[in-house]
Motif scaffolding. Structure first.
Motif, PDB file in Angstrom:
ATOM      1  N   LEU A  57       0.823  -1.211   0.000  1.00 20.42           N
ATOM      2  CA  LEU A  57       0.000   0.000   0.000  1.00 20.42           C
ATOM      3  C   LEU A  57       0.859   1.265   0.000  1.00 20.42           C
ATOM      4  O   LEU A  57       0.529   2.247  -0.673  1.00 20.42           O
ATOM      5  CB  LEU A  57      -0.945   0.005   1.200  1.00 20.42           C
ATOM      6  N   GLN A  58       1.960   1.247   0.743  1.00 24.32           N
ATOM      7  CA  GLN A  58       2.845   2.413   0.764  1.00 24.32           C
ATOM      8  C   GLN A  58       3.482   2.647  -0.604  1.00 24.32           C
ATOM      9  O   GLN A  58       3.650   3.784  -1.021  1.00 24.32           O
ATOM     10  CB  GLN A  58       3.927   2.232   1.829  1.00 24.32           C
ATOM     11  N   GLN A  61       0.732   4.164  -2.996  1.00 24.50           N
ATOM     12  CA  GLN A  61       0.092   5.433  -2.664  1.00 24.50           C
ATOM     13  C   GLN A  61       0.640   6.584  -3.507  1.00 24.50           C
ATOM     14  O   GLN A  61       0.006   7.624  -3.638  1.00 24.50           O
ATOM     15  CB  GLN A  61       0.215   5.744  -1.179  1.00 24.50           C
TER      16      GLN A  61
END
Length: 81
Positions: A57-58, A61
């Motif tokens: 997810l990081q 993003q």
């Protein structure tokens, strides 16, 4: 493969997993929790999956979709129905 969400864990264990993933444990807590992970295959798999999920997810993003992405996706979904 079994579903990791099928098993319920005590909220304290969930807090430990969250703190482990977020690197918010003291060195003693981390070492103790990692010792528990050595002996519990399902808990270890859940903790490592959560950590990998957070890392993915990081990474994503920072990816930005084109302006018309949502419209194209909605058109694609409605035309495939």
């Amino acid at each position: 493969m079994h579903n990791l969400l099928d098993k319920e864990y005590h909220p304290v264990i969930e807090d430990f997993i969250t703190d482990y993933v977020d690197d918010e444990m003291s060195s003693v807590e981390r070492a103790t929790f990692e010792e528990v992970l050595v002996h519990d295959d399902e808990l270890r798999e859940l903790a490592f999956s959560a950590k990998e999920g957070k890392n993915l997810l990081q990474r994503f993003q920072h990816i930005k979709a084109k302006e018309d992405f949502i419209d194209r996706m909605l058109n694609s979904i409605s035309s495939s129905s």
